[in-house]
Design an enzyme around this catalytic site. Structure first.
Site, PDB file in Angstrom:
ATOM      1  N   GLY A 106      -8.512  45.538  46.823  1.00  0.00           N
ATOM      2  CA  GLY A 106      -8.550  46.163  48.150  1.00  0.00           C
ATOM      3  C   GLY A 106      -7.773  45.388  49.193  1.00  0.00           C
ATOM      4  N   THR A 115      -4.767  47.342  51.243  1.00  0.00           N
ATOM      5  CA  THR A 115      -4.132  48.225  52.222  1.00  0.00           C
ATOM      6  C   THR A 115      -5.149  48.829  53.202  1.00  0.00           C
ATOM      7  OG1 THR A 115      -2.525  48.772  50.506  1.00  0.00           O
ATOM      8  CG2 THR A 115      -2.526  50.172  52.451  1.00  0.00           C
ATOM      9  N   THR A 162       2.071  48.262  55.432  1.00  0.00           N
ATOM     10  CA  THR A 162       2.657  47.165  54.679  1.00  0.00           C
ATOM     11  C   THR A 162       2.526  45.825  55.400  1.00  0.00           C
ATOM     12  OG1 THR A 162       4.298  48.810  54.018  1.00  0.00           O
ATOM     13  CG2 THR A 162       4.739  46.569  53.379  1.00  0.00           C
ATOM     14  N   GLU A 192       1.471  41.872  39.177  1.00  0.00           N
ATOM     15  CA  GLU A 192       1.325  43.322  39.307  1.00  0.00           C
ATOM     16  C   GLU A 192       2.687  44.015  39.330  1.00  0.00           C
ATOM     17  OE1 GLU A 192      -0.003  44.787  43.185  1.00  0.00           O
ATOM     18  OE2 GLU A 192      -1.215  46.300  42.167  1.00  0.00           O
TER      19      GLU A 192
HETATM   20  C1  LIG Z   1      -1.438  56.237  44.529  1.00  0.00           C
HETATM   21  C2  LIG Z   1      -1.501  54.949  45.300  1.00  0.00           C
HETATM   22  C3  LIG Z   1      -2.257  53.895  44.797  1.00  0.00           C
HETATM   23  C4  LIG Z   1      -2.388  52.715  45.543  1.00  0.00           C
HETATM   24  N1  LIG Z   1      -3.249  51.728  45.095  1.00  0.00           N
HETATM   25  C5  LIG Z   1      -3.535  50.684  45.923  1.00  0.00           C
HETATM   26  C6  LIG Z   1      -4.565  49.749  45.579  1.00  0.00           C
HETATM   27  O1  LIG Z   1      -5.202  49.848  44.531  1.00  0.00           O
HETATM   28  N2  LIG Z   1      -4.848  48.733  46.457  1.00  0.00           N
HETATM   29  C7  LIG Z   1      -4.184  48.590  47.649  1.00  0.00           C
HETATM   30  O2  LIG Z   1      -4.501  47.665  48.380  1.00  0.00           O
HETATM   31  N3  LIG Z   1      -3.191  49.466  48.006  1.00  0.00           N
HETATM   32  C8  LIG Z   1      -2.863  50.502  47.181  1.00  0.00           C
HETATM   33  N4  LIG Z   1      -1.877  51.410  47.523  1.00  0.00           N
HETATM   34  C9  LIG Z   1      -1.169  51.248  48.804  1.00  0.00           C
HETATM   35  C10 LIG Z   1       0.304  50.900  48.598  1.00  0.00           C
HETATM   36  O3  LIG Z   1       0.428  49.553  48.254  1.00  0.00           O
HETATM   37  C11 LIG Z   1       1.021  51.256  49.922  1.00  0.00           C
HETATM   38  O4  LIG Z   1       0.979  52.669  50.053  1.00  0.00           O
HETATM   39  C12 LIG Z   1       2.438  50.776  49.932  1.00  0.00           C
HETATM   40  O5  LIG Z   1       2.486  49.369  49.939  1.00  0.00           O
HETATM   41  C13 LIG Z   1       3.172  51.305  51.176  1.00  0.00           C
HETATM   42  O6  LIG Z   1       2.406  51.030  52.303  1.00  0.00           O
HETATM   43  P1  LIG Z   1       2.038  52.201  53.330  1.00  0.00           P
HETATM   44  O7  LIG Z   1       1.609  53.396  52.570  1.00  0.00           O
HETATM   45  O8  LIG Z   1       1.067  51.647  54.309  1.00  0.00           O
HETATM   46  O9  LIG Z   1       3.400  52.526  54.036  1.00  0.00           O
HETATM   47  P2  LIG Z   1       3.907  52.020  55.452  1.00  0.00           P
HETATM   48  O10 LIG Z   1       3.787  50.533  55.552  1.00  0.00           O
HETATM   49  O11 LIG Z   1       3.268  52.844  56.500  1.00  0.00           O
HETATM   50  O12 LIG Z   1       5.444  52.380  55.343  1.00  0.00           O
HETATM   51  C14 LIG Z   1       5.904  53.742  55.331  1.00  0.00           C
HETATM   52  C15 LIG Z   1       7.389  53.758  54.991  1.00  0.00           C
HETATM   53  O13 LIG Z   1       8.114  53.056  55.981  1.00  0.00           O
HETATM   54  C16 LIG Z   1       8.909  52.037  55.390  1.00  0.00           C
HETATM   55  N5  LIG Z   1       8.931  50.872  56.296  1.00  0.00           N
HETATM   56  C17 LIG Z   1       7.863  50.321  56.948  1.00  0.00           C
HETATM   57  N6  LIG Z   1       8.280  49.279  57.683  1.00  0.00           N
HETATM   58  C18 LIG Z   1       9.612  49.153  57.496  1.00  0.00           C
HETATM   59  C19 LIG Z   1      10.611  48.250  57.987  1.00  0.00           C
HETATM   60  N7  LIG Z   1      10.313  47.264  58.828  1.00  0.00           N
HETATM   61  N8  LIG Z   1      11.894  48.428  57.564  1.00  0.00           N
HETATM   62  C20 LIG Z   1      12.221  49.448  56.714  1.00  0.00           C
HETATM   63  N9  LIG Z   1      11.310  50.312  56.220  1.00  0.00           N
HETATM   64  C21 LIG Z   1      10.031  50.176  56.616  1.00  0.00           C
HETATM   65  C22 LIG Z   1       8.263  51.709  54.068  1.00  0.00           C
HETATM   66  O14 LIG Z   1       9.219  51.203  53.160  1.00  0.00           O
HETATM   67  C23 LIG Z   1       7.691  53.053  53.659  1.00  0.00           C
HETATM   68  O15 LIG Z   1       8.645  53.770  52.934  1.00  0.00           O
HETATM   69  C24 LIG Z   1      -1.696  52.576  46.775  1.00  0.00           C
HETATM   70  C25 LIG Z   1      -0.890  53.628  47.240  1.00  0.00           C
HETATM   71  C26 LIG Z   1      -0.803  54.801  46.537  1.00  0.00           C
HETATM   72  C27 LIG Z   1       0.018  55.922  47.120  1.00  0.00           C
END
Ligand SMILES: Cc1cc2nc3c(=O)[nH]c(=O)nc-3n(C[C@H](O)[C@H](O)[C@H](O)COP(=O)(O)OP(=O)(O)OC[C@H]3O[C@@H](n4cnc5c(N)ncnc54)[C@H](O)[C@@H]3O)c2cc1C
Length: 385
Positions: free
Chosen positions: A121, A123, A129, A243
């Site tokens: 856990g 995100t 991110t 991972e």
């Molecule tokens: C099916 C699934 C399973 C998952 N499982 C887990 C889990 O078990 N545990 C866990 O902790 N998380 C989990 N995640 C979360 C996953 O790690 C995040 O979705 C992923 O890291 C992207 O983060 P975000 O969705 O918050 O996107 P955001 O951070 O909101 O980013 C959205 C988009 O904007 C881009 N972006 C953001 N900032 C910048 C920047 N400064 N420059 C250029 N581009 C940028 C990103 O590349 C992305 O494409 C899961 C996600 C999914 C969809």
């Protein structure tokens, strides 16, 4: 030597196991958005999920090279390792940073499958991110931490006995650096659910047991803190390399699945009186997918070797994940195109795998964030955020 030739006995055994879980099994689970319990049990009982746990704690201690062989074959067979892969690597945080007492208490049971450590856990909806912005907070109260906050996208939380949880123990504003003041707790899900932890399912375009977690004064014993308070971010980063390398291996398996299927169909399907694969417009994208996959495969193996040697592997793990996820996506798109209308038919399993492999350009880390790491840390380009 390519990855495909390593650990041949393991690969053969995994292929045999996966043959018992054909497309129809995965299609039904996908349709129902159901957890593939039987598959995960079979993989656990075979011992394949404990290859990273040292022998002293009941695993086989074979390292990432063997883990890669397992997950690549799972994916190449048309199965999906997403329901089970975290049992392999999530324990890395405990193994590297836990106390001897914690390791003795948990690792042998994780190795045997008696305890499922499938949830990780990190995100949060407000942080995305930018992990240093997480706000889920663990406040010390006597011999417990009291956890309040929210997590999103946490996979397999409903199918896990334990969860490795990253939370703040010092507010970001009060910490010396933004990455300080975060801690890792091992949460016992069996006690937590209904006692301060609520899990809500999120329905997505793929069957990945995704959930949202709500912490409302969940009490976690202080003895479940892993490592030192405030150092959690560093511990989590360590685990993320394993991972990323393993997910890259799953992408290689997916890519090989698509290339196998596309090649077979292109040899057999005749239109205009000849096999479609005789046309270079059909043949070349399949060949290109093979070239890209083979190159990505080498980077995955290189990253795994560095990791297994105890050397820094962050950049290589990131590059391997990016190359492999792009290779699998290109192979997926090519495979759909080669199959024409049948690429969209459920019974071919291609559309399902297409949806499944798309995930890996976003999670566990998105491509842009990998490029920004390479730009800043490898090439010395100005930091953009
Ligand atoms: C099916 C699934 C399973 C998952 N499982 C887990 C889990 O078990 N545990 C866990 O902790 N998380 C989990 N995640 C979360 C996953 O790690 C995040 O979705 C992923 O890291 C992207 O983060 P975000 O969705 O918050 O996107 P955001 O951070 O909101 O980013 C959205 C988009 O904007 C881009 N972006 C953001 N900032 C910048 C920047 N400064 N420059 C250029 N581009 C940028 C990103 O590349 C992305 O494409 C899961 C996600 C999914 C969809």
């Amino acid at each position: 030597m390519s990855n495909a030739e390593t650990f041949p006995e393991i690969r053969e055994a995994v292929r045999r196991l996966c043959a018992g879980f054909p497309g129809e099994y995965w299609r039904e689970k996908d349709r129902e958005r159901a957890y593939p319990t039987e598959f995960v049990r079979a993989l656990t009982e075979s011992g394949f999920l404990s290859v990273l746990i040292p022998e002293a704690y009941g695993g086989s201690g074979l390292g990432l090279g063997a883990a890669i062989a397992v997950l690549e074959e799972v994916h190449r067979s048309g199965s999906n390792g997403g329901a089970s892969h975290a049992q392999m690597y999530t324990m890395g945080t405990l193994l590297k940073h836990g106390s001897e007492a914690q390791k003795q208490a948990y690792l042998p049971k994780i190795a045997s499958g008696e305890l499922r450590l499938q949830a990780f856990g990190v995100t949060e909806p407000g942080a995305g991110t930018d992990t240093t912005r997480i706000t889920t907070f663990a406040r010390r109260d006597g011999d417990h931490y009291v956890v309040r906050g929210q997590k999103i996208w946490i996979s397999r939380a409903e199918h896990s006995d334990l969860m490795v949880l990253l939370c703040r123990t010092t507010a970001r504003e009060e910490a010396a650096r933004p990455s300080d003041g975060m801690s890792v707790l091992l949460v016992d899900m069996r006690q937590a659910v209904g006692n301060g932890l609520t899990i809500r399912q999120i329905r997505t375009m793929l069957n990945h047991a995704s959930t949202e977690l709500f912490f409302d004064d969940l009490r976690v014993p202080v003895e479940n803190l892993i490592g030192k308070e405030g150092q959690g971010f560093r511990y989590i980063l360590d685990g993320m390399n394993a991972e990323r390398i393993l997910i890259a291996a799953e992408c290689i398996g997916d890519a090989r699945f698509f290339i196998d299927r596309a090649s077979a169909y292109a040899r057999e399907r005749e239109v205009f009186g000849r096999p479609i694969g005789q046309n270079q417009g059909v043949q070349f994208p399949i060949a290109r997918a093979h070239v890209q996959t083979s190159a990505a495969d080498l980077m995955v193996r290189h990253a795994a070797d560095l990791f297994d040697d105890g050397q820094p592997s962050g950049t290589e793990a990131n590059m391997a994940k990016m190359l492999a996820s792009e290779a699998s996506w290109f192979a997926a798109d090519t495979c759909v195109q080669v199959h024409g209308g049948f690429g969209f038919a459920e019974e071919y399993d291609i559309e399902r795998k297409f949806r499944e492999t798309r995930l890996y350009q976003v999670a566990p880390i998105s491509t842009n964030l990998i490029l920004s790491h390479v730009g800043n840390h490898v090439l010395g380009l100005p930091k953009s955020f």
